[in-house]
Design a protein around this motif. Structure first.
Motif, PDB file in Angstrom:
ATOM      1  N   GLY A  21       0.804  -1.218   0.000  1.00 22.86           N
ATOM      2  CA  GLY A  21       0.000   0.000   0.000  1.00 22.86           C
ATOM      3  C   GLY A  21       0.833   1.263   0.000  1.00 22.86           C
ATOM      4  N   CYS A  22       1.826   1.325   0.850  1.00 25.85           N
ATOM      5  CA  CYS A  22       2.690   2.508   0.917  1.00 25.85           C
ATOM      6  C   CYS A  22       3.459   2.676  -0.389  1.00 25.85           C
ATOM      7  CB  CYS A  22       3.642   2.399   2.097  1.00 25.85           C
ATOM      8  SG  CYS A  22       4.689   3.842   2.313  1.00 25.85           S
ATOM      9  N   PHE A  23       4.048   1.583  -0.872  1.00 25.33           N
ATOM     10  CA  PHE A  23       4.793   1.661  -2.132  1.00 25.33           C
ATOM     11  C   PHE A  23       3.905   2.158  -3.260  1.00 25.33           C
ATOM     12  CE2 PHE A  23       5.875  -0.068  -6.252  1.00 25.33           C
ATOM     13  CZ  PHE A  23       7.158   0.440  -6.420  1.00 25.33           C
ATOM     14  N   LEU A  24       2.725   1.597  -3.392  1.00 24.56           N
ATOM     15  CA  LEU A  24       1.836   1.976  -4.486  1.00 24.56           C
ATOM     16  C   LEU A  24       1.384   3.427  -4.361  1.00 24.56           C
ATOM     17  CD1 LEU A  24      -0.247  -1.298  -4.758  1.00 24.56           C
ATOM     18  CD2 LEU A  24       1.434  -0.428  -6.410  1.00 24.56           C
ATOM     19  N   GLY A  25       1.007   3.858  -3.176  1.00 28.46           N
ATOM     20  CA  GLY A  25       0.555   5.235  -2.997  1.00 28.46           C
ATOM     21  C   GLY A  25       1.644   6.242  -3.335  1.00 28.46           C
ATOM     22  N   VAL A  26       2.826   6.034  -2.788  1.00 23.41           N
ATOM     23  CA  VAL A  26       3.919   6.980  -3.026  1.00 23.41           C
ATOM     24  C   VAL A  26       4.401   6.912  -4.467  1.00 23.41           C
ATOM     25  CG1 VAL A  26       6.282   7.606  -2.388  1.00 23.41           C
ATOM     26  CG2 VAL A  26       4.642   6.984  -0.610  1.00 23.41           C
ATOM     27  N   SER A  27       4.617   5.711  -4.973  1.00 21.20           N
ATOM     28  CA  SER A  27       5.169   5.605  -6.334  1.00 21.20           C
ATOM     29  C   SER A  27       4.190   6.116  -7.392  1.00 21.20           C
ATOM     30  CB  SER A  27       5.596   4.168  -6.649  1.00 21.20           C
ATOM     31  OG  SER A  27       4.494   3.291  -6.691  1.00 21.20           O
ATOM     32  N   ARG A  28       2.904   5.909  -7.190  1.00 20.85           N
ATOM     33  CA  ARG A  28       1.921   6.422  -8.154  1.00 20.85           C
ATOM     34  C   ARG A  28       1.879   7.948  -8.140  1.00 20.85           C
ATOM     35  NH1 ARG A  28      -2.788   1.894  -7.027  1.00 20.85           N
ATOM     36  NH2 ARG A  28      -1.804   0.247  -8.279  1.00 20.85           N
ATOM     37  N   ALA A  29       1.928   8.538  -6.959  1.00 16.00           N
ATOM     38  CA  ALA A  29       1.927  10.001  -6.869  1.00 16.00           C
ATOM     39  C   ALA A  29       3.196  10.582  -7.493  1.00 16.00           C
ATOM     40  CB  ALA A  29       1.799  10.442  -5.417  1.00 16.00           C
ATOM     41  N   LEU A  30       4.338   9.999  -7.193  1.00 19.48           N
ATOM     42  CA  LEU A  30       5.585  10.494  -7.778  1.00 19.48           C
ATOM     43  C   LEU A  30       5.619  10.286  -9.294  1.00 19.48           C
ATOM     44  CD1 LEU A  30       8.282   9.352  -5.177  1.00 19.48           C
ATOM     45  CD2 LEU A  30       7.537  11.693  -5.670  1.00 19.48           C
ATOM     46  N   ALA A  31       5.195   9.108  -9.750  1.00 22.04           N
ATOM     47  CA  ALA A  31       5.214   8.823 -11.185  1.00 22.04           C
ATOM     48  C   ALA A  31       4.272   9.741 -11.962  1.00 22.04           C
ATOM     49  CB  ALA A  31       4.858   7.359 -11.439  1.00 22.04           C
ATOM     50  N   ALA A  32       3.187  10.182 -11.338  1.00 23.02           N
ATOM     51  CA  ALA A  32       2.270  11.118 -12.005  1.00 23.02           C
ATOM     52  C   ALA A  32       2.968  12.449 -12.267  1.00 23.02           C
ATOM     53  CB  ALA A  32       1.019  11.335 -11.168  1.00 23.02           C
ATOM     54  N   ALA A  33       3.837  12.843 -11.358  1.00 24.91           N
ATOM     55  CA  ALA A  33       4.569  14.103 -11.514  1.00 24.91           C
ATOM     56  C   ALA A  33       5.878  13.917 -12.274  1.00 24.91           C
ATOM     57  CB  ALA A  33       4.862  14.708 -10.144  1.00 24.91           C
ATOM     58  N   LEU A  34       6.411  12.700 -12.246  1.00 29.15           N
ATOM     59  CA  LEU A  34       7.708  12.397 -12.859  1.00 29.15           C
ATOM     60  C   LEU A  34       7.572  11.158 -13.737  1.00 29.15           C
ATOM     61  CD1 LEU A  34       9.726  12.729  -9.535  1.00 29.15           C
ATOM     62  CD2 LEU A  34       9.653  14.416 -11.382  1.00 29.15           C
ATOM     63  N   PRO A  35       7.099  11.301 -14.961  1.00 27.67           N
ATOM     64  CA  PRO A  35       6.808  10.146 -15.811  1.00 27.67           C
ATOM     65  C   PRO A  35       7.972   9.173 -16.018  1.00 27.67           C
ATOM     66  CG  PRO A  35       5.932  12.144 -16.781  1.00 27.67           C
ATOM     67  CD  PRO A  35       6.748  12.562 -15.602  1.00 27.67           C
TER      68      PRO A  35
END
Length: 147
Positions: A21-35
């Motif tokens: 859960g933590c990995f997915l939440g953080v990585s999805r938010a970062l990847a949205a800003a940093l493709p």
């Protein structure tokens, strides 16, 4: 506007995975800003199920649950890094001693994986990871034993 050290300076994110859960939440938010963000999940080498090996016994709390978390799909990450328990413990101790980062072995695993990624990416790239908890609950165990 890009600022030195700002969000755009992050080239990779890695995190120890339990339920993911933590990995997915953080990585999805970062990847949205940093493709172009490189996303790495971290697991114990002694139970490297995400790496395709058999489950096993380890002493890094919070992850290495013996099976792939149902919500974590291969498309959610670019790499799996298996960190040996001994290295996670040693990295946590070194971070406490040298950097003042007082944490547990799962943070040690995160830091070890982040260091590996940073070495591959080279100068000018940053790797983000997490300090999962403090080291307080580990004072009476083998991580910070002073015997």
């Amino acid at each position: 506007m890009d600022r030195p050290g700002g969000l755009s300076a992050i080239g990779a994110f890695c995190s120890y995975v339990g339920t993911a859960g933590c990995f997915l939440g953080v990585s999805r938010a970062l990847a949205a800003a940093l493709p172009g963000l490189h996303r790495a999940v971290v697991e114990p080498a002694e139970s490297a199920v995400l790496s395709g090996r058999s489950p096993g016994t380890h002493h890094i709390e919070g992850g290495g649950i013996g099976h792939r978390p149902p919500q974590l799909h291969p498309a959610d990450h670019d790499e799996v890094i298996a960190i040996p328990e001994a290295r996670a413990f040693a990295t946590a101790r070194q971070a406490a001693r040298d950097e003042g980062i007082f944490s547990g072995p799962s943070t040690g695993a995160n830091l070890a994986a982040a260091l590996d990624i940073a070495a591959r990416l080279g100068p000018g790239h940053r790797v983000a990871t997490l300090q999962v908890d403090s080291g307080l609950k580990y004072l009476t165990g083998p991580l910070y034993s002073f015997g």
